[in-house]
Scaffold this motif. Structure first.
Motif, short mmCIF file in Angstrom:
data_model
loop_
_atom_site.label_atom_id
_atom_site.label_comp_id
_atom_site.label_asym_id
_atom_site.label_seq_id
_atom_site.Cartn_x
_atom_site.Cartn_y
_atom_site.Cartn_z
N ASP A 62 -3.96 -25.61 42.60
CA ASP A 62 -2.54 -25.28 42.46
C ASP A 62 -2.32 -24.16 41.45
OD1 ASP A 62 -1.27 -28.70 42.86
OD2 ASP A 62 -1.82 -27.16 44.34
N SER A 63 -3.17 -24.12 40.43
CA SER A 63 -2.99 -23.15 39.35
C SER A 63 -3.23 -21.71 39.80
CB SER A 63 -3.91 -23.48 38.19
OG SER A 63 -5.26 -23.50 38.61
N VAL A 64 -3.90 -21.50 40.92
CA VAL A 64 -4.21 -20.13 41.37
C VAL A 64 -3.61 -19.81 42.73
CG1 VAL A 64 -6.36 -20.22 40.06
CG2 VAL A 64 -6.40 -20.62 42.53
N MET A 83 -8.61 -11.72 42.56
CA MET A 83 -7.71 -12.36 41.60
C MET A 83 -6.62 -11.37 41.22
SD MET A 83 -10.49 -14.36 39.21
CE MET A 83 -11.04 -12.85 38.44
N ASN A 84 -5.40 -11.71 41.50
CA ASN A 84 -4.24 -10.88 41.18
C ASN A 84 -3.33 -11.61 40.21
OD1 ASN A 84 -5.18 -8.96 43.07
ND2 ASN A 84 -4.04 -9.96 44.73
N SER A 85 -2.43 -10.86 39.60
CA SER A 85 -1.45 -11.44 38.67
C SER A 85 -2.11 -12.35 37.65
CB SER A 85 -0.39 -12.22 39.46
OG SER A 85 0.26 -11.38 40.41
N LEU A 86 -3.16 -11.85 37.04
CA LEU A 86 -3.94 -12.67 36.13
C LEU A 86 -3.16 -13.07 34.89
CD1 LEU A 86 -7.33 -10.86 36.63
CD2 LEU A 86 -6.96 -13.32 36.91
N ASP A 90 -6.31 -17.90 32.90
CA ASP A 90 -7.39 -17.65 33.85
C ASP A 90 -8.69 -17.25 33.15
OD1 ASP A 90 -4.96 -16.05 35.93
OD2 ASP A 90 -5.78 -18.08 36.19
N THR A 91 -8.63 -17.04 31.84
CA THR A 91 -9.82 -16.68 31.08
C THR A 91 -10.86 -17.79 31.17
OG1 THR A 91 -8.60 -15.27 29.54
CG2 THR A 91 -10.70 -16.19 28.77
N ALA A 92 -12.05 -17.43 31.63
CA ALA A 92 -13.11 -18.42 31.84
C ALA A 92 -14.35 -17.69 32.34
CB ALA A 92 -12.68 -19.46 32.87
N VAL A 93 -15.45 -18.44 32.40
CA VAL A 93 -16.62 -17.97 33.12
C VAL A 93 -16.49 -18.49 34.55
CG1 VAL A 93 -19.13 -17.96 33.28
CG2 VAL A 93 -18.02 -17.99 31.04
N GLY A 101 -21.33 -28.14 45.05
CA GLY A 101 -21.80 -27.80 43.71
C GLY A 101 -23.22 -28.22 43.41
N THR A 102 -24.03 -28.36 44.46
CA THR A 102 -25.37 -28.93 44.27
C THR A 102 -26.48 -27.90 44.22
OG1 THR A 102 -25.47 -29.33 46.65
CG2 THR A 102 -24.76 -31.16 45.26
N TRP A 103 -26.16 -26.63 44.39
CA TRP A 103 -27.19 -25.61 44.18
C TRP A 103 -27.33 -25.33 42.69
CZ3 TRP A 103 -25.24 -21.74 48.47
CH2 TRP A 103 -25.72 -22.18 49.71
N PRO A 104 -28.47 -24.79 42.27
CA PRO A 104 -28.62 -24.40 40.85
C PRO A 104 -27.56 -23.37 40.49
CG PRO A 104 -30.76 -24.39 41.95
CD PRO A 104 -29.73 -24.57 43.03
N TRP A 105 -26.93 -23.53 39.34
CA TRP A 105 -25.85 -22.63 38.95
C TRP A 105 -26.40 -21.28 38.50
CZ3 TRP A 105 -20.90 -23.97 39.88
CH2 TRP A 105 -20.65 -25.32 40.14
N GLY A 106 -25.67 -20.22 38.82
CA GLY A 106 -26.01 -18.91 38.34
C GLY A 106 -25.52 -18.71 36.92
N GLN A 107 -25.58 -17.46 36.47
CA GLN A 107 -25.18 -17.17 35.10
C GLN A 107 -23.66 -17.04 34.95
OE1 GLN A 107 -26.08 -14.83 37.20
NE2 GLN A 107 -24.55 -13.23 36.90
N GLY A 108 -22.98 -16.92 36.05
CA GLY A 108 -21.53 -16.75 36.01
C GLY A 108 -21.12 -15.35 35.59
N THR A 109 -19.84 -15.08 35.69
CA THR A 109 -19.30 -13.80 35.25
C THR A 109 -18.04 -14.07 34.42
OG1 THR A 109 -18.62 -11.58 35.97
CG2 THR A 109 -17.96 -13.43 37.39
N GLN A 110 -17.97 -13.45 33.25
CA GLN A 110 -16.88 -13.71 32.32
C GLN A 110 -15.63 -12.94 32.72
OE1 GLN A 110 -16.75 -15.65 29.26
NE2 GLN A 110 -14.56 -15.18 29.51
N VAL A 111 -14.52 -13.64 32.77
CA VAL A 111 -13.21 -13.03 32.98
C VAL A 111 -12.36 -13.32 31.76
CG1 VAL A 111 -11.09 -13.07 34.34
CG2 VAL A 111 -13.31 -13.19 35.49
N THR A 112 -11.85 -12.26 31.14
CA THR A 112 -11.00 -12.40 29.97
C THR A 112 -9.69 -11.68 30.24
OG1 THR A 112 -12.94 -12.46 28.52
CG2 THR A 112 -10.80 -12.04 27.49
N VAL A 113 -8.60 -12.42 30.12
CA VAL A 113 -7.26 -11.87 30.35
C VAL A 113 -6.54 -11.85 29.01
CG1 VAL A 113 -5.12 -12.02 31.66
CG2 VAL A 113 -7.27 -12.85 32.65
N SER A 114 -6.15 -10.66 28.60
CA SER A 114 -5.51 -10.56 27.29
C SER A 114 -4.27 -9.69 27.38
CB SER A 114 -6.49 -9.95 26.28
OG SER A 114 -6.64 -8.57 26.51
#
Length: 115
Positions: A62-64, A83-86, A90-93, A101-114
Protein backbone atom coordinates in the motif's frame (compact mmCIF):
# COMPACT_ATOMS: atom_id res chain seq x y z
CA UNK A 1 24.08 -21.11 -7.32
CA UNK A 2 21.61 -18.35 -8.04
CA UNK A 3 23.09 -14.88 -8.24
CA UNK A 4 21.05 -11.70 -7.87
CA UNK A 5 22.71 -8.42 -8.81
CA UNK A 6 20.78 -5.27 -8.00
CA UNK A 7 21.73 -1.86 -9.40
CA UNK A 8 20.36 1.60 -10.06
CA UNK A 9 20.11 3.01 -6.55
CA UNK A 10 21.42 6.37 -5.49
CA UNK A 11 20.71 9.66 -3.80
CA UNK A 12 17.61 11.47 -5.04
CA UNK A 13 15.56 14.43 -3.91
CA UNK A 14 12.00 14.19 -2.64
CA UNK A 15 9.68 13.75 -5.60
CA UNK A 16 12.41 12.33 -7.80
CA UNK A 17 12.59 9.04 -9.67
CA UNK A 18 14.89 6.06 -9.91
CA UNK A 19 14.83 2.83 -11.89
CA UNK A 20 16.26 -0.23 -10.22
CA UNK A 21 17.40 -3.32 -12.10
CA UNK A 22 18.09 -6.85 -10.92
CA UNK A 23 19.95 -9.33 -13.08
CA UNK A 24 19.26 -12.95 -12.23
CA UNK A 25 21.47 -15.89 -13.16
CA UNK A 26 18.86 -18.59 -12.48
CA UNK A 27 17.70 -20.53 -15.54
CA UNK A 28 14.17 -20.91 -14.13
CA UNK A 29 13.74 -17.13 -14.04
CA UNK A 30 11.12 -17.09 -16.78
CA UNK A 31 8.79 -19.37 -14.80
CA UNK A 32 9.32 -17.72 -11.42
CA UNK A 33 7.33 -14.97 -9.76
CA UNK A 34 9.72 -12.24 -8.72
CA UNK A 35 9.60 -9.52 -6.09
CA UNK A 36 11.33 -6.44 -4.82
CA UNK A 37 11.92 -6.07 -1.10
CA UNK A 38 13.44 -3.27 0.94
CA UNK A 39 15.02 -2.90 4.34
CA UNK A 40 15.31 0.42 6.10
CA UNK A 41 17.79 0.96 8.95
CA UNK A 42 16.57 -0.71 12.13
CA UNK A 43 13.57 -2.29 10.40
CA UNK A 44 12.72 -5.70 9.05
CA UNK A 45 12.85 -6.43 5.36
CA UNK A 46 9.48 -5.77 3.73
CA UNK A 47 7.85 -6.83 0.50
CA UNK A 48 7.40 -3.93 -1.91
CA UNK A 49 6.16 -5.38 -5.21
CA UNK A 50 5.52 -8.73 -6.88
CA UNK A 51 5.27 -9.73 -10.52
CA UNK A 52 4.06 -13.03 -11.94
CA UNK A 53 6.28 -15.20 -14.14
CA UNK A 54 4.92 -13.70 -17.37
CA UNK A 55 4.39 -10.17 -16.08
CA UNK A 56 0.63 -10.46 -16.33
CA UNK A 57 -0.05 -9.84 -12.65
CA UNK A 58 1.52 -7.33 -10.31
CA UNK A 59 0.89 -6.44 -6.69
CA UNK A 60 2.21 -3.65 -4.51
CA UNK A 61 2.49 -2.71 -0.89
CA UNK A 62 0.00 0.00 0.00
CA UNK A 63 2.86 2.36 0.80
CA UNK A 64 4.12 2.37 -2.82
CA UNK A 65 0.93 1.76 -4.80
CA UNK A 66 0.53 4.29 -7.58
CA UNK A 67 4.18 5.39 -7.35
CA UNK A 68 6.21 2.24 -8.09
CA UNK A 69 5.97 -0.08 -11.09
CA UNK A 70 7.51 -3.54 -11.27
CA UNK A 71 8.29 -5.08 -14.65
CA UNK A 72 10.45 -7.83 -16.11
CA UNK A 73 12.25 -8.89 -19.26
CA UNK A 74 12.45 -12.67 -19.35
CA UNK A 75 14.81 -12.67 -22.34
CA UNK A 76 17.31 -10.62 -20.31
CA UNK A 77 16.48 -12.39 -17.02
CA UNK A 78 16.06 -9.00 -15.42
CA UNK A 79 13.41 -7.48 -13.17
CA UNK A 80 12.93 -3.73 -12.80
CA UNK A 81 11.41 -1.33 -10.30
CA UNK A 82 10.47 2.12 -11.53
CA UNK A 83 10.10 4.41 -8.54
CA UNK A 84 8.45 7.80 -8.93
CA UNK A 85 7.40 10.51 -6.48
CA UNK A 86 9.96 9.27 -4.00
CA UNK A 87 9.55 10.08 -0.32
CA UNK A 88 12.05 10.06 2.57
CA UNK A 89 10.34 6.93 3.92
CA UNK A 90 11.37 5.10 0.74
CA UNK A 91 15.00 5.29 1.90
CA UNK A 92 16.23 1.71 2.24
CA UNK A 93 18.37 -0.98 0.70
CA UNK A 94 16.37 -2.59 -2.09
CA UNK A 95 16.66 -6.27 -2.95
CA UNK A 96 15.11 -8.54 -5.53
CA UNK A 97 14.33 -12.22 -5.00
CA UNK A 98 11.82 -14.79 -6.03
CA UNK A 99 8.44 -14.09 -4.41
CA UNK A 100 9.08 -16.71 -1.73
CA UNK A 101 12.35 -15.01 -0.86
CA UNK A 102 14.17 -18.32 -0.80
CA UNK A 103 17.06 -17.59 -3.14
CA UNK A 104 20.34 -16.33 -1.64
CA UNK A 105 20.08 -12.57 -1.20
CA UNK A 106 22.20 -10.24 -3.28
CA UNK A 107 24.01 -7.18 -2.01
CA UNK A 108 21.07 -4.90 -2.65
CA UNK A 109 21.16 -1.33 -3.89
CA UNK A 110 20.90 1.69 -1.61
CA UNK A 111 18.18 4.25 -2.24
CA UNK A 112 18.37 7.48 -0.27
CA UNK A 113 15.68 10.14 -0.59
CA UNK A 114 16.53 13.48 0.91
CA UNK A 115 15.38 17.05 0.85
Amino acid sequence: QVQLVESGGGLVQIGGSLRLSCAVSEITFSITSMAWYRQAPGKQRELVAVISFNGGTTNYADSVKGRFTISRDNAKKTVYLQMNSLKPEDTAVYYCNRHSGTWPWGQGTQVTVSS
